[in-house]
Design a protein around this motif. Structure first.
Motif, mmCIF file in Angstrom:
data_model
loop_
_atom_site.group_PDB
_atom_site.id
_atom_site.type_symbol
_atom_site.label_atom_id
_atom_site.label_comp_id
_atom_site.label_asym_id
_atom_site.label_seq_id
_atom_site.Cartn_x
_atom_site.Cartn_y
_atom_site.Cartn_z
ATOM 1 N N VAL A 162 0.846 -1.204 0.000
ATOM 2 C CA VAL A 162 0.000 0.000 0.000
ATOM 3 C C VAL A 162 0.880 1.253 0.000
ATOM 4 N N GLY A 163 1.955 1.232 0.763
ATOM 5 C CA GLY A 163 2.870 2.377 0.781
ATOM 6 C C GLY A 163 3.534 2.611 -0.560
ATOM 7 N N GLY B 63 2.925 5.797 -2.808
ATOM 8 C CA GLY B 63 4.077 6.616 -3.206
ATOM 9 C C GLY B 63 4.102 6.872 -4.697
ATOM 10 N N ILE B 64 3.745 5.865 -5.460
ATOM 11 C CA ILE B 64 3.699 6.037 -6.917
ATOM 12 C C ILE B 64 2.628 7.063 -7.289
ATOM 13 N N PHE B 65 1.446 6.928 -6.700
ATOM 14 C CA PHE B 65 0.381 7.895 -6.989
ATOM 15 C C PHE B 65 0.786 9.307 -6.565
ATOM 16 N N TRP B 66 1.422 9.423 -5.400
ATOM 17 C CA TRP B 66 1.862 10.731 -4.925
ATOM 18 C C TRP B 66 2.901 11.334 -5.871
ATOM 19 N N ALA B 67 3.848 10.507 -6.350
ATOM 20 C CA ALA B 67 4.864 10.999 -7.266
ATOM 21 C C ALA B 67 4.256 11.471 -8.572
ATOM 22 N N PHE C 68 1.154 12.518 -8.986
ATOM 23 C CA PHE C 68 0.379 13.724 -8.653
ATOM 24 C C PHE C 68 1.308 14.939 -8.578
ATOM 25 N N GLU C 69 2.419 14.807 -7.858
ATOM 26 C CA GLU C 69 3.355 15.923 -7.733
ATOM 27 C C GLU C 69 3.968 16.295 -9.084
ATOM 28 N N TYR C 70 4.254 15.307 -9.913
ATOM 29 C CA TYR C 70 4.828 15.578 -11.220
ATOM 30 C C TYR C 70 3.838 16.339 -12.098
ATOM 31 N N ARG C 71 2.575 15.933 -12.057
ATOM 32 C CA ARG C 71 1.565 16.599 -12.889
ATOM 33 C C ARG C 71 1.260 18.005 -12.376
ATOM 34 N N GLU C 72 1.400 18.239 -11.098
ATOM 35 C CA GLU C 72 1.131 19.566 -10.527
ATOM 36 C C GLU C 72 2.243 20.573 -10.847
ATOM 37 N N SER C 73 3.433 20.066 -11.118
ATOM 38 C CA SER C 73 4.546 21.003 -11.385
ATOM 39 C C SER C 73 4.720 21.286 -12.856
#
Length: 51
Positions: free
Chosen positions: A35-36, A40-44, A46-51
């Motif tokens: 799950v972690g 982490g993959i989803f968070w990465a 998300f952060e990549y698409r936001e920048s």
């Protein structure tokens, strides 16, 4: 001929936890790790698409 000892293996009865207890703990750790990693993959992404 002597019969093999019925004692538990030292590694599996560590800290007086039964084999079933270690199996459950191992399963829980595996699920939490999975799950972690997925989180982490989803968070990465998300952060990549936001920048």
């Amino acid at each position: 001929m002597s019969q093999p000892s019925s004692k538990r293996r030292a590694g599996l009865s560590f800290f007086h936890v039964s084999d079933a207890g270690w199996s459950l703990l191992s399963s829980i750790v595996t699920v939490v790790t999975f799950v972690g990693a997925v989180g982490g993959i989803f968070w990465a992404v998300f952060e990549y698409r936001e920048s």
